[in-house]
Design a protein around this motif. Sequence first.
Motif: not given
Length: 258
Positions: A217-219, A221-228, A246-253
């Motif tokens: 689900i998260m991969a 969603y985050l893949g679509r968000l990053k691409a758009e 803290g903060l993390t990168t999209v790929d790590q998340a």
Amino acid sequence: MVSRVNRASADIGGTFTDIVIEIGGVRASTKILTTHQAPERAVIDGVQGLLETQGLGFGDLDVFLHGTTLATNAIIERRGAKTALITTQGFRDTIEIGSESRHDQYDIFIKKPRPLVGRGLRFTIPERVASDGSVLLELDDAQVVALAHSLKEQDVQSIAVSLIHAYANPSHEVRVREILSARLPDVYFCISSETCPEVREYERTSTTVANAYIRPIMAGYLGRLKAELAQKGLNAPILLMTSGGGLTTVDQAADYPI
């Protein structure tokens, strides 16, 4: 002269998506309904709307911050992926047996939460690693290959692999993933030695299972968000808020949404 950083922040909740931008030290915010079928839609539309009021676009941002309860909600509401668990022979029910920790220690009739992976989707393989990392029983590749057929028949979307003492020696888990991913290329894999490389079997297994359960689900969603966002001209880094603050990168998340 103080350098100003142009920032956008988005937080997705179960009902509303909150957006805040800070441009030149001046903040603006908005709240819009969460678009459940495509959560990225509300994020992008909300940020774009605020930027347009300033005559700016995504390319003018220096950083994009994001927080969401999508993963938490998916676990609570049991809306995760169809997940299987592979563990060491004899430890099939670890995630159901659990530990003695419970909210009412003396209630002998307590009802435990249903495991994220039912017994019919929990599989075992003969292998054994000792707590010092030494191999007591070598992994039988043929057994893992045979398991691929059963997993394919079950049409699972994600697989958690948690073998005994894998935190001390991850080689068997890595090999299981290698064999199965070649035969199940469309399935997500999470191994405990990478997701939660710590002692205590129940905690490590349940964490890995939860990660596998929400990862598709998260991969996605985050893949679509990053691409758009990239299509919209965003060149700034996208950072996600973690439960630890803290903060993390999209790929790590996307790999470790737990």
